[in-house]
Every structure is written in C-alpha cells, then in structure tokens.
Design a protein around this motif. Structure first.
Motif, PDB file in Angstrom:
ATOM      1  N   LEU A 209      43.671  36.511  43.407  1.00  0.00           N
ATOM      2  CA  LEU A 209      43.804  37.051  42.044  1.00  0.00           C
ATOM      3  C   LEU A 209      45.081  36.547  41.385  1.00  0.00           C
ATOM      4  CD1 LEU A 209      42.649  40.733  42.521  1.00  0.00           C
ATOM      5  CD2 LEU A 209      41.889  39.241  40.669  1.00  0.00           C
TER       6      LEU A 209
ATOM      7  N   GLY B 289      38.894  37.804  39.864  1.00  0.00           N
ATOM      8  CA  GLY B 289      39.679  37.557  38.644  1.00  0.00           C
ATOM      9  C   GLY B 289      38.817  37.003  37.523  1.00  0.00           C
ATOM     10  N   MET B 290      37.928  36.071  37.853  1.00  0.00           N
ATOM     11  CA  MET B 290      37.019  35.513  36.839  1.00  0.00           C
ATOM     12  C   MET B 290      36.142  36.601  36.241  1.00  0.00           C
ATOM     13  SD  MET B 290      35.768  32.039  38.728  1.00  0.00           S
ATOM     14  CE  MET B 290      36.838  30.601  38.902  1.00  0.00           C
TER      15      MET B 290
ATOM     16  N   VAL C  15      33.217  29.839  41.874  1.00  0.00           N
ATOM     17  CA  VAL C  15      34.130  29.506  42.958  1.00  0.00           C
ATOM     18  C   VAL C  15      33.288  28.999  44.127  1.00  0.00           C
ATOM     19  CG1 VAL C  15      35.967  30.301  44.479  1.00  0.00           C
ATOM     20  CG2 VAL C  15      35.629  31.404  42.271  1.00  0.00           C
TER      21      VAL C  15
ATOM     22  N   TRP D 245      44.786  33.046  40.279  1.00  0.00           N
ATOM     23  CA  TRP D 245      43.973  33.045  39.059  1.00  0.00           C
ATOM     24  C   TRP D 245      44.831  33.448  37.842  1.00  0.00           C
ATOM     25  CZ3 TRP D 245      39.859  31.260  36.762  1.00  0.00           C
ATOM     26  CH2 TRP D 245      39.379  31.875  35.601  1.00  0.00           C
TER      27      TRP D 245
ATOM     28  N   TRP E  37      36.201  26.326  40.598  1.00  0.00           N
ATOM     29  CA  TRP E  37      37.239  26.212  41.633  1.00  0.00           C
ATOM     30  C   TRP E  37      36.596  25.864  42.978  1.00  0.00           C
ATOM     31  CZ3 TRP E  37      42.434  29.015  41.560  1.00  0.00           C
ATOM     32  CH2 TRP E  37      42.898  29.169  40.248  1.00  0.00           C
TER      33      TRP E  37
ATOM     34  N   ASP F 179      42.866  23.639  44.587  1.00  0.00           N
ATOM     35  CA  ASP F 179      42.965  24.942  43.925  1.00  0.00           C
ATOM     36  C   ASP F 179      43.611  26.015  44.787  1.00  0.00           C
ATOM     37  OD1 ASP F 179      41.789  24.253  41.440  1.00  0.00           O
ATOM     38  OD2 ASP F 179      39.817  24.244  42.403  1.00  0.00           O
TER      39      ASP F 179
ATOM     40  N   VAL G 243      39.800  34.961  43.569  1.00  0.00           N
ATOM     41  CA  VAL G 243      39.634  34.197  42.329  1.00  0.00           C
ATOM     42  C   VAL G 243      38.339  34.630  41.632  1.00  0.00           C
ATOM     43  CG1 VAL G 243      39.317  31.894  41.343  1.00  0.00           C
ATOM     44  CG2 VAL G 243      40.958  32.228  43.201  1.00  0.00           C
TER      45      VAL G 243
ATOM     46  N   GLU H  25      41.166  25.408  32.260  1.00  0.00           N
ATOM     47  CA  GLU H  25      40.898  26.837  32.488  1.00  0.00           C
ATOM     48  C   GLU H  25      39.407  27.142  32.646  1.00  0.00           C
ATOM     49  OE1 GLU H  25      42.421  29.078  29.203  1.00  0.00           O
ATOM     50  OE2 GLU H  25      40.770  28.488  27.901  1.00  0.00           O
TER      51      GLU H  25
END
Lengths: 281, 322
Positions: free
Chosen positions: B76, A134-135, A144, B79, A65, A115, A131, A61
């Motif tokens: 998203l 989201g992070m 990323v 993720w 990425w 990924d 992504v 986690e």
C-alpha cells in the motif's frame, strides 16, 4: 485467439530473453538460471500483450504492476525490461557486478521498471496484494500481476495472503505459479520436500478463480490471462506447467539448474540450441 | 523546535492512549487521504473501531496474519498510501521481522508499524505477549526510526510528524492509561531528546514507562543532595547523540532506564555511542535479559526493577564509580 504472426513474435521474444539470460549468467560465477528460463514465455505474453505499460514512463500512474515474488529470477525480468526498452541492453552486462543496478534479486530502487523489491520468498505475495488493495481504494482499474515460484508456495505467508485476497475480493490481482516441479532440495510434486498436491484446488478452496495451463504455450497463457481479466469478484491464479531450465536441454528439468554457472563452451551450446528453436518458429 | 510544559502531578491520565491514538488517526485521515489503518484482528483491542466506522474503505483488517499485514501495508505504501499497521509489539517485531526488514525497510517503503503493550504493560497477557526486545530488534534494521511516545500529549503531537516523514517507523504504544508527564501545548521533535530537569551530578536517560519514574527518582535524589539531569529519550533511533554527549561531558555519569531488555535496548544505544566518543560510567535500569511473566503492572514493575527506587539506587551506585 491470437493470430499466428503474433504468437510467433511472442515466442521469438521469449527465446531472445532466454539467450540474454544465459549470456548474463555466463559473465558471473553463478546465477539463478533454471527458474529464470522457465518464466520467459509468461513474461513475453505479459509484456507484449497484456500489461498496460510505457517503457519510456516506467512510473506511469495508469500502468499495470508486476511483482516478481520469486525475486531470484531477476535476470529473466531484467532481460525482458531491456528488450522492451526500459534501459539499454548493455546494462545487462553488469549483472551482480559491484555497484550494479541489476542485483540477483529484483530491487525497485535500483532497476528502472521494477515495481517491487523482492527476494525473501512469500513476501511479494503480500506486497502485490497491498498494491491491489490500494488500487481498489483509489478506484483504479489497473491490474497487479504476481509471479510466484512453486517452491515458494511452501511459505505460509502466501496462504495468509490467499485467504485475505479473496475476502477483500481483489479481482485486480492475477497470480501465476511457475510450476516447474523443482525446488533446491528436490521435487515439488512428490514427498521429497513438501508435496504441493493440487495447487489449483488449494487456491480454489481459498476462494480464488484457478486455472492451469501449459506454461510454454504462448496461446494457452494468453487465453488464461484473458479469462482471468474477465473474471470479476475473485482474485485469479494461473498455474503454469513449466520446465525448470527450459530451452537448454543440458540443464532442463534438473534441480541443479536452480543456480549454476555457464562456461564459455556451455554458453555457445545453449545459444546454438536456442537459435535453432528460434529459426524453426 | 521542542517546547515543553511539564505536568506537576504526573498522575495516571484518565483517558487511554488508544483512545487518543484513534482520535488522532481520525483527525489525520480527515486531512490526508493517504492515511490508512491496518490491523491483525486487534482493532477492537486497539480501540480503532471508530476509525473503521468512519473510514471503512481506508481500513484493512487482515485477520490474525501479522506477516501478511505488514506486507500488505508495504505494498500500500509503495502504491502511495501512508499505512499505520498495528498489532501487539511481539507479533509485529518478532513474527513479522523479516517483512518489516525486506518488504519494508530494504524496499524503502513507508509503513508506520505500531506495536502495543510494551514490556510490563502487557501485564495479564504474560510472558508470551510481553515484548522486552521489540525496540532492539527494530533498531537493528537500517533506516528504521524507532520511537516510544511517553504519554497522550506526546503521542498526539508526534503522530502527524510520523505520518509526514517518509520512511519506516516502529512506534511502541501503551494501549491503556499512562502517567501524564506533559501538558497540552508541548511540542516534540523526532530525534531530539527532551530535557525534563537539569542537574550536574548525573544524567538519567529514560524512555516510556520509566520517564515518570525517573522524574520521581530525581526528586528522591534531590533530598539526598544529588542533582540529577533527566532526559526523555523517546527516539531510540536515530539517537540524539548531541544530548547524550552533552550529558556525559557535563554530568560525568549516566543511568539509563527502560521498560525493555538492557541488551540491545536504550542502555545499549547510549553505551555504544559513549564507548566511541566519551567513555563514561554507566548503570542500566531495565530488564536484565529475562522473559516477561504474568501479573499486574504493580507487581511487574517491582519484579523487573523499573521503579523510581531502582533508578535512584542505580544513581547512587554509578556515583561511587564516578
């Protein structure tokens, strides 16, 4: 600064990756060899120096990425992942064979260590940005890394993302453009197809922190990534001056290298040429 | 399990679907931190400003860039978020079709695509904004679940189920008021048709705008001595094959009714099944392969033949061929 031993090790890894790419593609009628060979130096610097990864725990986690938006260059990523120990080297022999986990285009549901599924150009730009969003939402400091082709910049979706990513201050997104100056129908730096013009200026105008370096200079790539990581508040792009088909002079800098086969004689020739470079490092 | 309480009057609901959508999204987001909302400069139109105010960090307004919005939503979801991405139906399903296909379905992402202003409800925005093809485009993509909630009660009941079921969804959504078909307390199951009235002579399989019209049609037909079963097929994919096959076997004639092109729509889905399993006489009420046009809903429903009278006429026609 990178010490000399490290620099040489990373170059050797890149050439090893190139040798695996030509071997993989020699087993199938044709494959995306040109654009795969042009990104091995970048992949070597990312996977051996900058990316937080754990090949034994591919879904870790806290990993960084990587989204290979030019998904047709899957073979370059597969060779890199195998060399890093994500899966056995023998699996590389299955490229594009029925039921393989290594299809032409990168597929996160098939290949350990991938990924994001990509292939339709431009789309990896947005999924990578997603992504990154989201992070940020979750307060994570992972990065990323997004690899775009130069021809791929023809896609409007890339520029939609560029406008949004700077607005949302996605400084955890570091994009690369594999500027090898060739797309299927011609050059990307002339009026032959779509003239890309000044790529850095374009991204900078969209609010990005833009750098341009020699994409086959390990140290230059390393420094640019370090700068990008230090830069706060804006997404980063690093335009890499590269050579399509790099490492094999027969196909280097030709549009025809985009997708072609490799005959047994050609394989021998390419491997010998790469080995010579390796031996002289 | 489904549990149905039917509204007796079937009048136009006083509140808008979008208000219910926003309230349900806020409630879901309070209980599930994975819920995020995306839009392409239509949060105001969609009535989602209260969500954005309450959860600014979980709201992503991408601007007028539907393709990027769908891609960002897909990223998203990979993720770990559960993104609901809204824009007008044509702009997600037509413009961002490849993003829904590849970044979404092929990538095994988990995005709930919400396409508003379905069919004639686009009214004054006219033909450019009037999707008669959205559900058809979406049902051609493997793994997509394709739903059309009928009214506020169904919408609020379905939304948490859509959030909980991993995978790509396309949900058609009227923004404004619709006729109320269900009362509070009704429960629905994704993929299960709802039998609204029983009958032996014919089955009307309806969705969305046409559900209340189908119930009106069944009443018109009852006065003529025709006993019509009415199914609300709010899930177009996966189709409730069991309900369709039972209807074909037990009533022997089918009329479909949809606020959509009959090509690649609900009628197509039903006929594809019946052609294979139990060929049955059918009529299809819906848009007969035409573009939309501008005007009030009251005009458009007549213009495209989506009223109870048209449905009843289709029933009379199909019964002659039974």
């Amino acid at each position: 600064m990178m010490d000399d031993a490290k620099k040489k090790a990373l170059k050797r890894f890149s050439i090893q990756t190139q040798m695996e790419i030509v071997k993989m593609i020699s087993r199938v009628p044709a494959g995306h060899i040109g654009g795969s060979l042009s990104i091995t130096d970048l992949l070597s610097v990312l996977y051996n120096k900058h990316m937080k990864i754990d090949p034994k725990n591919p879904k870790w986690e806290n990993r960084d990425w990587l989204v290979l938006s030019k998904g047709h260059c899957g073979p370059a990523l597969y060779a890199t992942l195998a060399l890093k120990g994500y899966f056995p080297m023998e699996q590389l022999e299955t490229l594009n064979s029925p039921g393989t986990n290594l299809p032409s285009h990168a597929d996160r549901n098939r290949t350990v260590g991938i990924d994001m599924t990509t292939g339709s150009l431009g789309q990896g730009a947005s999924t990578a940005a997603g992504v990154a969003v989201g992070m940020k939402m979750d307060g994570k400091d992972n990065k990323v890394y997004l690899i775009l082709g130069d021809g791929e910049l023809n896609e409007g979706q890339v520029w939609e993302m560029a406008m949004m990513a700077s607005t949302k201050k996605l400084d955890n997104l570091i994009a690369f453009v594999d500027y090898n100056k060739l797309q299927i129908d011609g050059r990307t730096d002339t009026d032959e197809v779509c003239n890309l013009g000044d790529i850095c200026a374009k991204f900078a105008a969209f609010g990005w922190y833009a750098q341009r370096v020699d994409g086959h200079d390990i140290e230059a790539i390393d420094e640019a990534i370090a700068n990008a990581k230090d830069h706060k508040g804006d997404p980063s792009v690093i335009v890499l001056d590269t050579v399509k088909g790099n490492g094999w002079s027969r196909i280097a800098d030709t549009a025809g290298s985009h997708s072609r086969g490799v005959s047994p004689e050609e394989l021998e020739e390419a491997l010998a040429e790469m080995q010579t470079v390796m031996d002289n490092i | 399990m489904s549990k149905i309480i039917l509204s007796k009057e079937r009048g136009k609901d006083v509140s808008d679907m979008r208000t219910a959508y926003c309230e349900a999204m806020i409630e879901m987001a309070e209980n599930d931190e994975r819920i995020v909302a995306l839009d392409a400069d239509l949060m105001t139109a969609m009535g989602m400003k209260p969500f954005a105010k309450k959860f600014p960090e979980r709201t992503v307004d991408c601007g007028i860039q539907e393709s990027n919005m769908i891609g960002v939503a897909c990223g998203l979801s990979v993720w770990g978020k559960v993104p609901f991405a809204h824009t007008f139906g044509p702009f997600c399903t037509r413009r961002a079709c490849d993003q829904i296909f590849m970044s979404g379905a092929y990538n095994r992402a988990n995005v709930k695509v919400v396409g508003s202003d379905p069919g004639i409800t686009a009214a004054y925005n006219g033909g450019t904004h009037m999707p008669f093809e959205d559900m058809g485009i979406m049902r051609g993509i493997p793994t997509m679940t394709v739903v059309e909630p009928t009214d506020i009660v169904m919408l609020k009941n379905l939304l948490p189920k859509i959030a909980d079921q991993y995978g790509m969804f396309y949900m058609r959504l009227v923004r404004k008021g619709v006729r109320k078909v269900y009362e509070e307390g009704s429960e629905f199951e994704i993929g299960k048709a709802v039998k609204l009235s029983d009958g032996n002579d014919v089955t009307i399989i309806a969705s969305g705008y046409c559900v209340a019209e189908a119930l009106d049609a069944a009443e018109l037909l009852k006065a003529e001595g025709i006993s019509a079963r009415v199914l609300n097929m709010f899930t177009w994919k996966p189709l409730d094959e069991e309900a369709v096959l039972a209807a074909a076997a037990e009533t022997g004639a089918i009329v479909t009714a949809e606020n959509h092109n009959v090509i690649n729509g609900l009628g197509s889905a039903v006929s594809e099944l019946l052609a294979k399993k139990n060929p049955t006489v059918m009529e299809m009420v819906g848009v007969q392969d035409e573009f939309g046009e501008v005007g009030p809903e009251s005009y458009l429903r007549e213009r495209f033949g989506l009223t109870a009278e048209y449905i009843a006429e289709a029933v009379r026609k199909v019964l002659k061929r039974k």
